[in-house]
Design an enzyme around this catalytic site. Structure first.
Site, PDB file in Angstrom:
ATOM      1  N   VAL A 179      -5.496   0.430   3.092  1.00  0.00           N
ATOM      2  CA  VAL A 179      -5.796  -1.251   3.032  1.00  0.00           C
ATOM      3  C   VAL A 179      -6.820  -1.348   2.165  1.00  0.00           C
ATOM      4  O   VAL A 179      -6.913  -2.101   1.331  1.00  0.00           O
ATOM      5  CB  VAL A 179      -5.643  -1.835   4.455  1.00  0.00           C
TER       6      VAL A 179
ATOM      7  N   GLU B 146       0.798  -1.187   0.127  1.00  0.00           N
ATOM      8  CA  GLU B 146      -0.059  -0.170   0.009  1.00  0.00           C
ATOM      9  C   GLU B 146       0.680   1.432  -0.123  1.00  0.00           C
ATOM     10  O   GLU B 146       2.034   1.295   0.250  1.00  0.00           O
ATOM     11  CB  GLU B 146      -0.823   0.137   1.161  1.00  0.00           C
TER      12      GLU B 146
ATOM     13  N   ASP C 176     -16.984   4.991  14.273  1.00  0.00           N
ATOM     14  CA  ASP C 176     -15.885   5.187  13.327  1.00  0.00           C
ATOM     15  C   ASP C 176     -15.388   3.870  13.239  1.00  0.00           C
ATOM     16  O   ASP C 176     -14.650   3.104  13.950  1.00  0.00           O
ATOM     17  CB  ASP C 176     -14.669   6.102  14.013  1.00  0.00           C
TER      18      ASP C 176
ATOM     19  N   LYS D   9      -5.194  10.785   1.066  1.00  0.00           N
ATOM     20  CA  LYS D   9      -5.344   9.339   1.721  1.00  0.00           C
ATOM     21  C   LYS D   9      -6.727   8.927   0.981  1.00  0.00           C
ATOM     22  O   LYS D   9      -7.866   9.450   1.092  1.00  0.00           O
ATOM     23  CB  LYS D   9      -5.331   9.382   3.081  1.00  0.00           C
TER      24      LYS D   9
ATOM     25  N   SER E  86     -13.355   1.618  10.382  1.00  0.00           N
ATOM     26  CA  SER E  86     -12.511   1.758   9.172  1.00  0.00           C
ATOM     27  C   SER E  86     -13.235   1.204   7.862  1.00  0.00           C
ATOM     28  O   SER E  86     -13.527  -0.278   8.207  1.00  0.00           O
ATOM     29  CB  SER E  86     -11.173   1.100   9.313  1.00  0.00           C
ATOM     30  N   ALA E  87     -13.119   1.452   6.705  1.00  0.00           N
ATOM     31  CA  ALA E  87     -13.379   0.870   5.422  1.00  0.00           C
ATOM     32  C   ALA E  87     -12.623  -0.304   5.302  1.00  0.00           C
ATOM     33  O   ALA E  87     -12.926  -1.157   4.239  1.00  0.00           O
ATOM     34  CB  ALA E  87     -13.660   1.878   4.350  1.00  0.00           C
TER      35      ALA E  87
ATOM     36  N   LYS F 137      -3.519  -1.629  15.485  1.00  0.00           N
ATOM     37  CA  LYS F 137      -2.907  -0.674  16.281  1.00  0.00           C
ATOM     38  C   LYS F 137      -3.613  -0.351  17.562  1.00  0.00           C
ATOM     39  O   LYS F 137      -5.014  -0.505  17.466  1.00  0.00           O
ATOM     40  CB  LYS F 137      -2.880   0.757  15.698  1.00  0.00           C
TER      41      LYS F 137
HETATM   42  N1  PSU Z   1       0.003   0.321   8.468  1.00  0.00           N
HETATM   43  C1  PSU Z   1       1.021   0.964   8.933  1.00  0.00           C
HETATM   44  N2  PSU Z   1       0.742   2.537   8.778  1.00  0.00           N
HETATM   45  C2  PSU Z   1      -0.184   3.083   8.256  1.00  0.00           C
HETATM   46  C3  PSU Z   1      -1.422   2.060   7.851  1.00  0.00           C
HETATM   47  C4  PSU Z   1      -1.274   0.736   8.021  1.00  0.00           C
HETATM   48  O1  PSU Z   1       1.903   0.804   9.545  1.00  0.00           O
HETATM   49  O2  PSU Z   1      -0.554   4.328   8.200  1.00  0.00           O
HETATM   50  C5  PSU Z   1      -2.604   2.896   7.273  1.00  0.00           C
HETATM   51  C6  PSU Z   1      -3.419   1.823   6.196  1.00  0.00           C
HETATM   52  O3  PSU Z   1      -3.367   2.437   4.981  1.00  0.00           O
HETATM   53  C7  PSU Z   1      -4.668   1.549   6.775  1.00  0.00           C
HETATM   54  C8  PSU Z   1      -5.025   2.980   7.332  1.00  0.00           C
HETATM   55  O4  PSU Z   1      -5.743   1.269   5.876  1.00  0.00           O
HETATM   56  O5  PSU Z   1      -3.756   3.233   8.272  1.00  0.00           O
HETATM   57  C9  PSU Z   1      -6.123   2.789   8.409  1.00  0.00           C
HETATM   58  O6  PSU Z   1      -6.594   4.221   8.100  1.00  0.00           O
HETATM   59  P1  PSU Z   1      -8.461   4.449   9.013  1.00  0.00           P
HETATM   60  O7  PSU Z   1      -8.121   4.145  10.222  1.00  0.00           O
HETATM   61  O8  PSU Z   1      -8.364   5.820   8.621  1.00  0.00           O
HETATM   62  O9  PSU Z   1      -9.139   3.485   8.246  1.00  0.00           O
HETATM   63 MN    MN Z   2     -12.409   6.082  10.087  1.00  0.00          MN
END
Ligand code: PSU
Ligand code: MN
Length: 325
Positions: free
Chosen positions: A130, A49, A160, A110, A162-163, A181
Site C-alpha cells: 500500500v 498494488e 510494529d 515485498k 506498517s509504513a 485485517k
Molecule cells: N490487502 C490484501 N492482501 C495483502 C495486502 C493488502 O488483501 O496482502 C498487503 C498490502 O500490500 C499491505 C500489506 O501494504 O499487506 C501490509 O503489510 P505490512 O503489515 O507488513 O505493512
Molecule cells: Mn511491520
C-alpha cells in the site's frame, strides 16, 4: 552509474498532476502510454498494488484476481494502473505477462519505502505494498487506489507499525479498502489514523470494516452513501489544502462476510503459531494471512478475493466521480 542517473539532475518538470518532479525521477518511474494518455485527458484511472498478488494470495488464484481486478475497471471504462518494480523501474501499468510473472515467481520482494531504492538499484523483481503503491500513484498523478486492506498497528507490539500509515499521512491518494485485517490491533490503528489526520470515510456504513467481516461496531464519523458523495468529501479535503491520504472503507458484502467467531478463532490460533515460528518484520502479514486461511478452512481466502474485487468496483466508481469536475 548509468546515464539516466547522471543526466538532467537539475531539470525540474511538471508531472501530470501538476506538481514538480525531477526528470531523473521521471525516467525511473515508467508510466504506461495508456495511463499517461488517460491522465492527460482527465479520464478515470485506478492504481492497484502487487503485494497482494505476490504475497497475499496463493498462486494461481492470485493471477486470476489481479486480472479480474483490471477487467472490472475496464468494464467501467476506467484505466487500471497496477504498480510493481521491474528491471530497475517503478512501473505503473503492467501487461498480463508481467502480472503473471509477479503471481508465479518465488523471487518477488515485498517492497515498501525502506527497500524501494534497493530493489530499483539491484533491478530485482518487487511487489508494491500500500505504501509504495501510494507513492507510485502520487508520482503519476493518480488519485484513487484500490486494495484489500491497509497495514496498521500490530497486536501485542506497538513497535510494529506498517509504513502504510506513514504513506497515508504523507501522500494525497485515496485508498479504497475493506479496513484493516483483524490480525492487527484495529482500535489502535484507527487511533493512529486520527492522529495522522487521515479521514476514514465509511462507504455505505458507519462501522469500520474489518476485512473478512463487516466489522464489530467501531464507529466512524464520516459516511458516504454513494460514490459521488465519497468523491465530494475526498475533493474537499484536498481542495482546502490538506495533503494527507484518505481512506474509503468499504465493508465486504454482507452475504460474503465470514462469521466473527470463525475469524477470531483462526486469528488467535495463527497468532500463537506466529510466536512459535519466530517470523518477524514484513513476513508477519503474509504468514498470518496464510495461517488464518488454513485455520478457517479457506473461508477467509474466499472472502479476501470477494472483498478485493468489491473494493476495485467501488474505487472505479469513485474515480469516475473524481474525474467529473
Ligand atoms: N490487502 C490484501 N492482501 C495483502 C495486502 C493488502 O488483501 O496482502 C498487503 C498490502 O500490500 C499491505 C500489506 O501494504 O499487506 C501490509 O503489510 P505490512 O503489515 O507488513 O505493512
Ligand atoms: Mn511491520
Amino acid at each position: 552509474m548509468e546515464n539516466r542517473l547522471l543526466i538532467n539532475i537539475f531539470v525540474i518538470k511538471k508531472n501530470l498532476s501538476g506538481s514538480y518532479i525531477c526528470v531523473n525521477e521521471l525516467s525511473i518511474i515508467k508510466i504506461s502510454d495508456e495511463i499517461q494518455e488517460a491522465l492527460k485527458d482527465k479520464k478515470p484511472v485506478v492504481a492497484l498494488e502487487s503485494t497482494l498478488i505476490s504475497h497475499g494470495l496463493p498462486s494461481p488464484l492470485n493471477i486470476d484476481v489481479a486480472l479480474k481486478a483490471e477487467s472490472i475497471l475496464r468494464d467501467l471504462q476506467v484505466v487500471p494502473a497496477t504498480a510493481a518494480l521491474i528491471d530497475g523501474y517503478l512501473r505503473v501499468g503492467l501487461n498480463p505477462e508481467e502480472i503473471e510473472l509477479l503471481g508465479s515467481s518465488n523471487e518477488v520482494t515485498k517492497t515498501s519505502f525502506n527497500n524501494l531504492g534497493e530493489v530499483i538499484a539491484n533491478k530485482t523483481l518487487g511487489a508494491t505494498t500500500v505504501a509504495s503503491t501510494m507513492f507510485a500513484a502520487y508520482k503519476s498523478g493518480i488519485k484513487v487506489f484500490a486494495t484489500g486492506g491497509i497495514g496498521g498497528v500490530h497486536r501485542g507490539s506497538d513497535a510494529d507499525i506498517s509504513a502504510d500509515l506513514k504513506a497515508l499521512s504523507d501522500l494525497p491518494v485515496a485508498v479504497v479498502c475493506a479496513g484493516v485485517k483483524s490480525i492487527l490491533d484495529i482500535p489502535k490503528t484507527l487511533e493512529a489514523l486520527e492522529t495522522l489526520g487521515v479521514p476514514v470515510i465509511g462507504y455505505k456504513t458507519d462501522i469500520f470494516p474489518e476485512f473478512w467481516t463487516t466489522g464489530r461496531g467501531l464507529k466512524l464519523k464520516i459516511t458516504a452513501s454513494e460514490a459521488k458523495e465519497a468523491a465530494r468529501i475526498l475533493k474537499a479535503h484536498w481542495e482546502i489544502g490538506l495533503k494527507t491520504g484518505q481512506l474509503v472503507a468499504v465493508p465486504i458484502p454482507e452475504e460474503k462476510s465470514v462469521d466473527q467467531k470463525i475469524v477470531e478463532d483462526a486469528v488467535s490460533e495463527s497468532l500463537s503459531e506466529l510466536a512459535e515460528a519466530g517470523i518477524t518484520g514484513n513476513a508477519i502479514s503474509p504468514f498470518l494471512l496464510k495461517k488464518v486461511s488454513e485455520a478457517s478452512g479457506g473461508l477467509t481466502l474466499e472472502a479476501n478475493v470477494d472483498l478485493i474485487l468489491n473494493n476495485v468496483q467501488v474505487a472505479g466508481e469513485v474515480a469516475i466521480q473524481m474525474a467529473n469536475d
